[in-house]
Design an enzyme around this catalytic site. Structure first.
Site, mmCIF file in Angstrom:
data_model
loop_
_atom_site.group_PDB
_atom_site.id
_atom_site.type_symbol
_atom_site.label_atom_id
_atom_site.label_comp_id
_atom_site.label_asym_id
_atom_site.label_seq_id
_atom_site.Cartn_x
_atom_site.Cartn_y
_atom_site.Cartn_z
ATOM 1 C CG ASN A 190 37.488 37.549 42.246
ATOM 2 O OD1 ASN A 190 37.271 37.307 41.052
ATOM 3 N ND2 ASN A 190 37.528 38.785 42.733
ATOM 4 C CE LYS A 210 40.988 39.866 42.364
ATOM 5 N NZ LYS A 210 41.833 40.837 43.046
ATOM 6 C CG HIS A 218 36.175 42.973 43.473
ATOM 7 N ND1 HIS A 218 37.259 43.795 43.238
ATOM 8 C CD2 HIS A 218 36.655 41.903 44.172
ATOM 9 C CE1 HIS A 218 38.339 43.236 43.775
ATOM 10 N NE2 HIS A 218 37.997 42.094 44.338
ATOM 11 C CD GLU A 224 40.531 43.750 41.433
ATOM 12 O OE1 GLU A 224 39.936 42.898 40.758
ATOM 13 O OE2 GLU A 224 41.493 43.474 42.180
ATOM 14 C CD GLU A 263 37.329 41.241 48.423
ATOM 15 O OE1 GLU A 263 37.582 40.049 48.457
ATOM 16 O OE2 GLU A 263 37.429 41.936 47.397
ATOM 17 N N GLY A 293 45.627 42.386 46.497
ATOM 18 C CA GLY A 293 46.739 42.246 45.555
ATOM 19 C C GLY A 293 48.036 42.882 46.018
ATOM 20 C CB SER A 321 47.041 39.974 50.741
ATOM 21 O OG SER A 321 47.292 40.932 49.735
#
Ligand code: 13P
Length: 259
Positions: free
Chosen positions: A14, A16, A100, A102, A172, A178, A217
Site C-alpha cells: 500500500n 498510500k 482503510h 486513514e 489492521e 505506521g 508495521s
C-alpha cells in the site's frame, strides 16, 4: 478474479500517497527483477490513481498484480474527484483497498459506504481488500472483536456472508499502523481466528477462498513470525513497501513459510 490455483500467501504493497514517476519507475523495476518468480506468494501493488497506467505498463505479464486504494460507490455520473470501478478496470487493476482507517477517519467513510464499494468492486471483477481493525482505546477496553465484527456485519447484513468469497480481508489494528509497533503473533492470531469464524458460516470452500492478511508495521524482521501464524495469509504493507530491499525481505518471508 478468482482464487483458483490460489497462492498460499499474499503480500500487498500500500503505497498510500507516496511516490513520483521517477521513484516509482525505479521501485517497480526492482519489484519486477526480484519478485516476479515467487512460487507461492502473490505480490500486489496498490498505487495512487495517477500511477495506475505506469503500474500497468511496468507489471503487465510479470506475475505481480496492481490495484488502487479506493473507488467510488457510484458507477458513473456527476461525482467530481471520484474514480469509478470501470476506470480502474481500464488500467488493468485487479485489486482495490477499501475502508482503510486513514480514509475512514480523514474522509468520514461510513461502514455502509464501504459495504457499497465492496459490492461495486466485486461486480466489476476487482478483488476487494477490506481493511478492518480497532483503535488502541477499543483494544484497551477489550471491545476489539465487537468493533471488527461490526465492520464485517455492515457487509454481511446488506449482502450476505457469501459475498466474501474470493475476497481479501486485512486486519489492521489502527494502533499498529505506521507506529513501528506491530501486533504480536498471538494478538493477530486471536483476531484472525475471530474473523475466520465469522466468515466461514457458509462452508469450507468459502472459508478457503477468503484470504485474511495482517497489516500494521510489518517489516522484514517481524514478517516471518507473523506469516507463520495459522490463519494469517500474508500482509498489507505500508512504509516498508516503499523500500525495495525491505519489501523484498517481507516477500521472501512469505515465500519461505510456505508448506
Ligand atoms: P505501515 O506498514 O506503514 O504500518 O502501514 C500499514 C498500512 O496501513 C497498510 O495498509
Amino acid at each position: 478474479m478468482t482464487h483458483t490455483n490460489t497462492p498460499r500467501k499474499y503480500v500487498i504493497a500500500n503505497w498510500k500517497m507516496h511516490g513520483d514517476l521517477a521513484h516509482n519507475q525505479a521501485l517497480l523495476d526492482r519489484y519486477v527483477s526480484q519478485l516476479s518468480d515467487l512460487k507461492g506468494t502473490q505480490v500486489v501493488v496498490c498505487v495512487p490513481y495517477p500511477y495506475l497506467a505506469q503500474a500497468q505498463a511496468k507489471l503487465q505479464g510479470t506475475g505481480i498484480a496492481w490495484g488502487a486504494q479506493n473507488l467510488a460507490k457510484n458507477e458513473d455520473g456527476p461525482f467530481t474527484g471520484e474514480v469509478s470501478a470501470q476506470m480502474l478496470c481500464d488500467f488493468g487493476s485487479q485489486y482495490v483497498i477499501l475502508g482503510h482507517s486513514e480514509r475512514a477517519t480523514a474522509y468520514c467513510e461510513s461502514d455502509e459506504n464501504i459495504a457499497q464499494k465492496f459490492m461495486v468492486a466485486k461486480k466489476h471483477g476487482i478483488t476487494p481488500i477490506l481493511c478492518v481493525g480497532e483503535t488502541l482505546i477499543e483494544r484497551e477496553a477489550g471491545v476489539m472483536e465487537l468493533k471488527v465484527g461490526k465492520q464485517l456485519d455492515a457487509i454481511i447484513d446488506l449482502y450476505g456472508v457469501e459475498v466474501f468469497q474470493n475476497t481479501i480481508v486485512s486486519y489492521e489494528p489502527i494502533w499498529a499502523i505506521g507506529t513501528g509497533l506491530a501486533a504480536t503473533p498471538d494478538q493477530a492470531k486471536a483476531m484472525h481466528l475471530f474473523i475466520k469464524g465469522k466468515l466461514m458460516q457458509v462452508n469450507a470452500t468459502h472459508e478457503n477462498s477468503v484470504k485474511i492478511l495482517y497489516g500494521g508495521s510489518v517489516n522484514p524482521q517481524n514478517a516471518l513470525q507473523l506469516f507463520m501464524v495459522e490463519h494469517i495469509d500474508g500482509g498489507l504493507v505500508g512504509k516498508c513497501s516503499l523500500n525495495a530491499q525491505e519489501f523484498e525481505g517481507i516477500c521472501q518471508a512469505a515465500e519461505s513459510c510456505q508448506e
